[in-house]
Design a protein around this motif. Structure first.
Motif, PDB file in Angstrom:
ATOM      1  N   LEU A 261      37.794  53.607 -42.500  1.00 11.65           N
ATOM      2  CA  LEU A 261      38.838  53.404 -41.827  1.00 11.65           C
ATOM      3  C   LEU A 261      40.348  53.626 -42.485  1.00 11.65           C
ATOM      4  O   LEU A 261      40.373  53.420 -43.675  1.00 11.65           O
ATOM      5  N   CYS A 262      41.484  54.115 -41.833  1.00 15.56           N
ATOM      6  CA  CYS A 262      42.706  54.445 -42.653  1.00 15.56           C
ATOM      7  C   CYS A 262      43.625  54.956 -41.359  1.00 15.56           C
ATOM      8  O   CYS A 262      43.289  55.875 -40.900  1.00 15.56           O
ATOM      9  N   PRO A 263      44.872  54.417 -41.049  1.00 14.07           N
ATOM     10  CA  PRO A 263      45.877  55.108 -40.164  1.00 14.07           C
ATOM     11  C   PRO A 263      46.224  56.348 -40.620  1.00 14.07           C
ATOM     12  O   PRO A 263      46.457  57.228 -40.094  1.00 14.07           O
ATOM     13  N   ASP A 264      46.082  56.603 -42.079  1.00 12.88           N
ATOM     14  CA  ASP A 264      46.505  58.118 -42.555  1.00 12.88           C
ATOM     15  C   ASP A 264      45.073  58.677 -42.837  1.00 12.88           C
ATOM     16  O   ASP A 264      43.968  58.433 -43.638  1.00 12.88           O
ATOM     17  N   ARG A 265      44.486  59.545 -41.711  1.00 13.08           N
ATOM     18  CA  ARG A 265      43.474  60.176 -41.541  1.00 13.08           C
ATOM     19  C   ARG A 265      43.059  60.749 -43.164  1.00 13.08           C
ATOM     20  O   ARG A 265      41.805  61.139 -43.469  1.00 13.08           O
ATOM     21  N   HIS A 266      44.034  61.652 -43.445  1.00 10.65           N
ATOM     22  CA  HIS A 266      43.874  62.279 -44.681  1.00 10.65           C
ATOM     23  C   HIS A 266      43.310  61.657 -45.915  1.00 10.65           C
ATOM     24  O   HIS A 266      42.325  61.954 -46.567  1.00 10.65           O
ATOM     25  N   ARG A 267      43.838  60.404 -46.017  1.00 11.38           N
ATOM     26  CA  ARG A 267      43.384  59.522 -47.106  1.00 11.38           C
ATOM     27  C   ARG A 267      41.849  59.024 -46.790  1.00 11.38           C
ATOM     28  O   ARG A 267      41.215  58.945 -47.708  1.00 11.38           O
ATOM     29  N   ALA A 268      41.462  58.827 -45.390  1.00 10.93           N
ATOM     30  CA  ALA A 268      40.145  58.398 -45.446  1.00 10.93           C
ATOM     31  C   ALA A 268      39.211  59.512 -45.571  1.00 10.93           C
ATOM     32  O   ALA A 268      38.068  59.272 -45.899  1.00 10.93           O
ATOM     33  N   ILE A 269      39.543  60.688 -45.155  1.00 15.58           N
ATOM     34  CA  ILE A 269      38.886  61.820 -45.454  1.00 15.58           C
ATOM     35  C   ILE A 269      38.517  62.231 -46.931  1.00 15.58           C
ATOM     36  O   ILE A 269      37.479  62.413 -47.322  1.00 15.58           O
ATOM     37  N   ALA A 270      39.787  61.907 -47.614  1.00 19.97           N
ATOM     38  CA  ALA A 270      39.549  62.056 -49.197  1.00 19.97           C
ATOM     39  C   ALA A 270      38.773  60.988 -49.738  1.00 19.97           C
ATOM     40  O   ALA A 270      37.789  61.292 -50.284  1.00 19.97           O
ATOM     41  N   ALA A 271      38.738  59.773 -49.265  1.00 18.44           N
ATOM     42  CA  ALA A 271      37.707  58.700 -49.773  1.00 18.44           C
ATOM     43  C   ALA A 271      36.241  59.306 -49.444  1.00 18.44           C
ATOM     44  O   ALA A 271      35.207  58.870 -50.287  1.00 18.44           O
ATOM     45  N   ALA A 272      36.079  59.719 -48.182  1.00 19.09           N
ATOM     46  CA  ALA A 272      34.686  60.232 -47.791  1.00 19.09           C
ATOM     47  C   ALA A 272      34.012  61.351 -48.581  1.00 19.09           C
ATOM     48  O   ALA A 272      33.208  61.215 -49.084  1.00 19.09           O
TER      49      ALA A 272
END
Length: 332
Positions: A125-136
């Motif tokens: 989860l994250c409103p900033d999709r780039h941050r969520a994708i980076a975590a994944a």
């Protein structure tokens, strides 16, 4: 009927209020077109697939995301599902959803996806999709599947899949607040493929444009809300009076599904994404049947005769080779 309910009904059937709002709807459409022309998103570090829609309200997107995640996993990808986290209150952003999270912490749809997926997949989860994708990506996942995000132009996805369903998939054809659309119908041309149920495919003429793939939402069985290990067959609904409880955007579809299975439903509708509490359902006549999205919010206080109608999305077979071919440039 509330003002919102009246307006949503007029998005489909027409009416004076929706007509009066058309100038604002035209402005929404112009702003959306301007954004498409001028906002240049950036790609993520791993391939990304957006599964989105043009309008507000349910379109079958969440079960489609689950089906695509399974399909891509079979094809050899390590899939992370990424969600904005609407209504969620996690301890931090980005956040990886845990199967035992509360709906208040993770949000109803992300929690449902996390509980349905196997150990090879995860939900972030994250409103900033780039941050969520980076975590994944940091956790070893090599493909991100975005639940919604067709209008999230800060991200340049690898593929855009647009979901259309129902006999009036574009409502009255107008943008918010005069209609249900977030942008004009010609935004369909920005999709790489259209995922359509049979009703939507019949309603929208086939022209030159993105390839179309049919899907259907298939009821599977009934699962006890308070004990997922207990189940009933769909045949047990034949001729049975049930209380149909739902807090989704298009509740009539759920009622129609129960009727199609032979049940006699007594509908009890709540607002979309309603945060259920024990008093909402404590005194309703049993048996009670609800959607999976609602059931994750009722598990702690559900009674023995409360049931989830479990459904799965099924994509036509030709979507698999198209998807694999489209992702070839990102195969290592």
């Amino acid at each position: 009927m509330t003002l919102r309910q009246t307006l949503e009904q007029q998005w489909q059937d027409g009416g004076a209020l929706a007509t009066a709002l058309r100038p604002l709807g035209a402005l929404t459409g112009k702003v959306a077109r301007w954004r498409r022309r001028h906002i240049q998103g950036r790609a993520a570090s791993i391939p990304t697939i957006v599964v989105g829609n043009l309008g507000v309200g349910g379109s079958g997107k969440t079960p489609l995301v689950a089906a695509l995640a399974r399909q891509l996993t079979v094809a050899g990808w390590r899939v992370a599902i990424v969600s904005r986290g609407y209504g969620a209150r996690p301890p931090h952003w980005p956040y990886r959803v845990q199967r035992d999270d509360s709906p208040q912490q993770a949000g109803d749809e992300p929690l449902l996806l996390a509980q349905e997926q196997g150990q090879t997949q995860a939900v972030y989860l994250c409103p900033d999709r780039h941050r969520a994708i980076a975590a994944a990506a940091a956790d070893g996942y090599n493909l991100a599947l975005l639940d919604d995000g067709f209008q999230h132009l800060a991200l340049q996805p690898s593929l855009r899949l647009l979901v259309l369903s129902g006999p009036r998939p574009l409502g009255n054809g107008h943008c918010l607040p005069a209609g249900p659309l977030r942008e004009c119908p010609d935004a369909m041309l920005h999709a790489d493929a259209l995922l359509m149920d049979a009703a939507a495919a019949a309603a929208i003429p086939e022209r030159n444009g993105p390839p179309r793939f049919l899907f259907r939402i298939q009821p599977k069985d009934l699962v006890a809300v308070n004990d997922p290990c207990r189940s009933r067959s769909l045949d047990s609904l034949q001729g049975q009076h049930v209380t149909a409880v739902t807090g989704i955007a298009r509740p009539q579809r759920f009622v129609a599904s129960l009727e199609g299975l032979g049940a006699i439903p007594d509908p009890r509708f709540f607002p979309d994404h309603h945060s259920f509490c024990a008093s909402d359902i404590a005194h309703l006549p049993r048996p009670l049947v609800m959607t999976a999205k609602d059931a994750v919010k009722c598990r702690e206080f559900a009674q023995a005769d409360d049931w989830t109608l479990r459904i799965e999305a099924e994509l036509e077979a030709s979507s698999q080779p198209w998807l694999e071919q489209s992702l070839l440039p990102w195969r290592s």
